[in-house]
Design an enzyme around this catalytic site. Structure first.
Site, mmCIF file in Angstrom:
data_model
loop_
_atom_site.group_PDB
_atom_site.id
_atom_site.type_symbol
_atom_site.label_atom_id
_atom_site.label_comp_id
_atom_site.label_asym_id
_atom_site.label_seq_id
_atom_site.Cartn_x
_atom_site.Cartn_y
_atom_site.Cartn_z
ATOM 1 N N GLU A 134 0.812 -1.219 0.000
ATOM 2 C CA GLU A 134 0.000 0.000 0.000
ATOM 3 C C GLU A 134 0.845 1.268 0.000
ATOM 4 O O GLU A 134 0.311 2.367 0.088
ATOM 5 C CB GLU A 134 -0.916 0.000 1.241
ATOM 6 C CG GLU A 134 -1.888 -1.177 1.272
ATOM 7 C CD GLU A 134 -2.924 -1.120 2.399
ATOM 8 O OE1 GLU A 134 -2.742 -0.297 3.320
ATOM 9 O OE2 GLU A 134 -3.895 -1.894 2.343
ATOM 10 N N MET A 174 1.175 -17.201 11.450
ATOM 11 C CA MET A 174 -0.056 -17.741 12.034
ATOM 12 C C MET A 174 0.085 -17.785 13.547
ATOM 13 O O MET A 174 0.761 -18.658 14.101
ATOM 14 C CB MET A 174 -0.317 -19.143 11.477
ATOM 15 C CG MET A 174 -1.445 -19.911 12.184
ATOM 16 S SD MET A 174 -3.064 -19.102 12.048
ATOM 17 C CE MET A 174 -3.958 -19.903 13.385
ATOM 18 N N GLY A 226 -6.197 0.286 15.753
ATOM 19 C CA GLY A 226 -6.597 -0.723 16.739
ATOM 20 C C GLY A 226 -7.980 -0.540 17.337
ATOM 21 O O GLY A 226 -8.340 -1.252 18.271
ATOM 22 N N CYS A 253 -11.157 -15.992 12.832
ATOM 23 C CA CYS A 253 -10.335 -16.374 11.678
ATOM 24 C C CYS A 253 -10.476 -15.465 10.458
ATOM 25 O O CYS A 253 -9.513 -15.298 9.698
ATOM 26 C CB CYS A 253 -10.663 -17.803 11.243
ATOM 27 S SG CYS A 253 -10.837 -18.981 12.598
ATOM 28 N N ASN A 279 -11.959 4.707 1.080
ATOM 29 C CA ASN A 279 -11.185 4.362 2.269
ATOM 30 C C ASN A 279 -9.818 5.048 2.202
ATOM 31 O O ASN A 279 -9.733 6.213 1.843
ATOM 32 C CB ASN A 279 -11.116 2.847 2.434
ATOM 33 C CG ASN A 279 -10.887 2.438 3.876
ATOM 34 O OD1 ASN A 279 -10.287 3.169 4.658
ATOM 35 N ND2 ASN A 279 -11.342 1.272 4.252
ATOM 36 N N ASP A 292 -18.741 2.013 11.691
ATOM 37 C CA ASP A 292 -17.334 1.916 11.303
ATOM 38 C C ASP A 292 -16.963 2.982 10.278
ATOM 39 O O ASP A 292 -16.162 2.748 9.381
ATOM 40 C CB ASP A 292 -17.000 0.510 10.775
ATOM 41 C CG ASP A 292 -15.502 0.295 10.589
ATOM 42 O OD1 ASP A 292 -14.712 0.978 11.270
ATOM 43 O OD2 ASP A 292 -15.124 -0.538 9.744
ATOM 44 N N THR A 297 -8.767 5.876 16.740
ATOM 45 C CA THR A 297 -7.358 5.821 16.330
ATOM 46 C C THR A 297 -7.115 6.582 15.021
ATOM 47 O O THR A 297 -7.818 6.370 14.034
ATOM 48 C CB THR A 297 -6.892 4.369 16.161
ATOM 49 O OG1 THR A 297 -7.890 3.649 15.433
ATOM 50 C CG2 THR A 297 -6.693 3.712 17.502
ATOM 51 N N THR A 328 0.153 1.254 10.688
ATOM 52 C CA THR A 328 0.206 0.955 9.254
ATOM 53 C C THR A 328 0.413 2.225 8.435
ATOM 54 O O THR A 328 0.771 2.149 7.265
ATOM 55 C CB THR A 328 -1.093 0.270 8.780
ATOM 56 O OG1 THR A 328 -2.198 1.120 9.115
ATOM 57 C CG2 THR A 328 -1.277 -1.087 9.435
ATOM 58 N N HIS A 331 -8.097 -14.904 7.135
ATOM 59 C CA HIS A 331 -8.361 -15.968 6.156
ATOM 60 C C HIS A 331 -9.572 -15.678 5.276
ATOM 61 O O HIS A 331 -9.907 -16.491 4.421
ATOM 62 C CB HIS A 331 -8.491 -17.313 6.859
ATOM 63 C CG HIS A 331 -7.196 -17.782 7.444
ATOM 64 N ND1 HIS A 331 -6.167 -18.275 6.668
ATOM 65 C CD2 HIS A 331 -6.733 -17.772 8.721
ATOM 66 C CE1 HIS A 331 -5.141 -18.586 7.451
ATOM 67 N NE2 HIS A 331 -5.449 -18.279 8.693
HETATM 68 CA CA CA Z 1 -12.438 1.040 11.415
#
Ligand code: CA
Length: 687
Positions: A74, A652, A185, A610, A396, A308, A243, A169, A614
């Protein structure tokens, strides 16, 4: 691995030199790309015009450098004096010379167990450059200064409480000798903040939290004391969220730092702050004084945020003529679907309009205050609702670009995404897990309506910010399109999930050029001069949040090996992209006689533990194993992998602290059921 291509730099150089000889030579400032958004205003506009609408058809690949990575890339590369600085997966930094040879690599050796506490792949958006150093934020919350020449660490500081689920990130930014860094986070439960470190020494100069902490310990500032009045309950136990994980911009003239803040923990206000309230400064654009971090103003994009709708999308500064007066604005094409213009001197609301169709969470924006008119259907306490846009957002982190001569902002947009929000009334905070507060087991009637929702459309939108209207848009053949670059050649460049890298005419959106990179693209291209020749450099590599939601088989997206690609006029290199991933549908590796009830239990557990690596419906994107293809050996080792952490070095992590042995067969049964379903589906599509 370096791919040698047939075009020599010398040849390209002489070709373009003869073409560009009549043009005035570009200043050093124009030649380089030394900041995340090229300049402090983050317009991602380069005045360079050797590559232009007349000759872009002759643009071609000059070199390709394969990084040996398989996860999402990215980063915005920085370019200074012919050296390219960039980042890849697991916060690894690279310097390359202008021919694509690696000068140095720095691996901060992020513990692979951190993968548990990262929402959206092990990505990094790039470096900051200041004097003789580059600065790197890492997934485990460190900020590291590297010698730009050697890549050797000069200082290395921990910026977060590493016992909590913080990650970094985003790219650091520079403000008069300070290195600014945020964190991520909120989905897990942390308290967001922006920090400023002395670029020379690594000493913390200031830190500003975005949400209030525990009142019994006293507030850090008057602004946080005010913010606390908009919260209820024991909100500080989860950290609250907010955040600032991506956009941070510095305006040297006003000496202000702007940051966008994320959603709250949990997502739903009745869980997060029983009794309601706006929950400042979640989902807000905040302005901090650069010298000490004091909050100077705030504008909450989404009050009482419950969908969100992070307000972390790129912030862009510009001076625009509005109603006859030049206004210093900050702009954002926000996740919530509205394009915002604020006066960046004082945070005063100027205007906002939807830049995509189909927004259902708000019917409009109060033209005086900028407060959204929330739709009654958008929130129903702790009952499930269907809302558009989804948490993917109408836009985004993909950077947008602005061309001052067209006056248009080019936005990578998504239209028509819908999310089923089903709050879990029994949610309690667990610091070891995601804390979205969603009911993973929801199976009610809205679920079927969600499945019937129309498909999402990806669009490159040219937005006139002064008139708050679309000038033109291109409907893309894929949902996900990456970051944008605008240039003085009347061109707009953008890559897509299907690996196509395209140039459009900035004035009307006509597509003038395309290149098949063979691997999905999210990152924005940059352009610069070396030896008087204009180049374009771009990171290609599929993954990130988009890789989970739009995996291969679930849409036209291509995972593959990460690369740095560089283009110039006259380049004619060909990319030999090896086939990546599984060919053909999976089939269950072992047999199971699980009941539908067990499979459903496994689905709920998969959704809880998961899916965020995944993939949704167990269809993985990027290089993360697609568990439907798991071998019999993997199934036999399931317990030692999932609980014992035997594959931790491969990324993992162990879930031995949150999952029980007796829960594993249900997860396996679900994975095997997904493999069986895919085997019976010729198109290998996710449902
Ligand atoms: Ca978010």
């Amino acid at each position: 691995m370096k791919m040698r291509l047939s075009v020599s730099l010398l040849f390209v150089g002489s070709l373009v030199f003869s073409m560009g000889a009549c043009k005035k030579s570009a200043s050093a400032k124009e030649a380089d790309w030394t900041m995340y958004g090229r300049t402090n205003d983050e317009q991602r506009f380069s005045p360079l015009n050797q590559i232009n609408e007349q000759n872009v058809g002759q643009l071609g690949l000059v070199w390709s450098h394969e990084l040996g990575t398989t996860r999402g890339l990215e980063a915005t590369p920085l370019v200074s004096n012919g050296v390219i600085y960039t980042t890849g997966e697991w916060s690894v930094a690279y310097a390359l010379d202008a021919t694509g040879e690696i000068l140095w690599t720095f691996d901060p050796k992020v513990p692979r167990a951190r993968a548990r506490f990262i929402c959206c792949d092990v990505v990094n958006r790039g470096l900051a450059l200041y004097h003789d150093k580059v600065f790197l934020g890492t997934l485990d919350g460190r900020l590291i200064a590297l010698d730009a020449k050697t890549g050797k660490p000069v200082w290395d500081v921990v910026t977060v409480d590493q016992s909590k689920s913080y990650a970094i990130t985003g790219a650091p930014r520079i403000a008069k000798g300070l290195v600014l860094i945020g964190n991520a986070g909120s989905e897990f439960g942390v308290r967001g903040f922006v920090s400023a470190y002395d670029a020379e020494t690594g000493k913390l100069v200031w830190r500003t939290f975005t949400v209030p902490g525990d009142p019994s310990r006293g507030f850090e500032s008057k602004a946080l004391e005010e913010a606390a009045k908009t919260w209820h309950g024991q909100y500080w136990i989860t950290g609250g969220g907010g955040t600032p994980w991506d956009s941070i911009v510095y305006d040297p003239d006003l000496d202000l730092v702007y940051a966008g803040t994320g959603n709250g923990t949990a997502w739903y206000r009745d869980l997060r702050s029983p009794g309601g309230g706006d929950n400042l400064y979640l989902a807000s654009i905040i302005a901090l004084r650069a010298s000490d971090g004091e909050l100077m103003w705030h504008f909450q994009v989404t009050p009482g945020e419950s969908w969100d709708y992070d307000a972390t999308q790129p912030l862009m500064l510009a001076d625009l003529k509005i109603d006859g007066a030049t206004r210093k604005v900050v702009m954002q094409a926000s996740k919530n679907g509205f394009f915002y213009l604020l006066d960046r001197q004082n945070g005063q609301f100027i205007s906002a309009k939807p830049f995509v169709n189909g927004i259902t969470w708000a019917s409009g924006i109060d033209p005086k205050t900028g407060r959204p008119e929330e739709s009654p259907s958008a929130y129903d306490g702790l009952r499930a609702v269907l809302v558009s846009p989804s948490p993917d957002g109408a836009h985004n982190w993909y950077p947008m670009a602005f061309d001052p001569s067209t006056g248009l902002v080019y936005v990578p947009g998504r239209e028509g995404s819908t999310m089923l929000h089903a709050p879990d009334k029994d949610w309690t905070y667990n610091p070891k897990l995601w804390n979205r507060g969603e009911d993973d087991a929801y199976d009610g009637p809205l679920f079927r309506r969600l499945l019937a929702a129309p498909p999402v459309t990806g669009r490159l939108i040219a937005w006139n910010p002064v008139e708050q209207r679309e000038a033109w848009s291109v409907t893309l053949p894929v949902v996900e399109s990456g970051g944008v670059l605008a240039t003085g050649g009347n061109l707009v460049f953008q890559g897509r999930s299907d690996g196509m890298f395209c140039a459009y005419r900035a004035t009307d959106g006509k597509r003038l050029w395309e290149f098949d990179a063979g691997t999905g693209i999210m990152a924005p291209p940059v352009t610069y001069l070396v030896g008087g020749v204009q180049y374009l450099t771009l990171m290609v590599g599929w993954g990130g949040a988009a890789g989970l939601i739009h995996p291969p088989g679930g849409g036209p997206s291509k995972p593959g090996f990460g690369r740095v690609l560089t283009f110039a006029i006259g380049g004619n290199g060909k990319l030999d992209v090896p086939r990546f991933g599984h060919q053909g549908p999976p089939s269950p590796a072992i047999s199971t006689n699980a009941t539908p009830a067990t499979v459903h239990t496994g689905e709920v557990l998969f959704g809880k533990y998961c899916f965020y690596c995944h993939g949704v419906n167990a269809v993985a994107g990027s290089g993360i194993p697609d568990l439907r293809y798991a071998t019999a050996e993997t199934h036999h080792q399931f317990e030692s992998i999932v609980l014992g952490g035997v594959r931790e070095s491969r990324g993992m992590p162990s879930f031995g602290d949150v999952l029980k042995r007796e829960q594993l067969p249900a997860i396996q049964a679900y994975i095997l059921s997904r493999a069986a379903a895919a085997a019976n589906t010729p198109s290998n599509k996710a449902p």
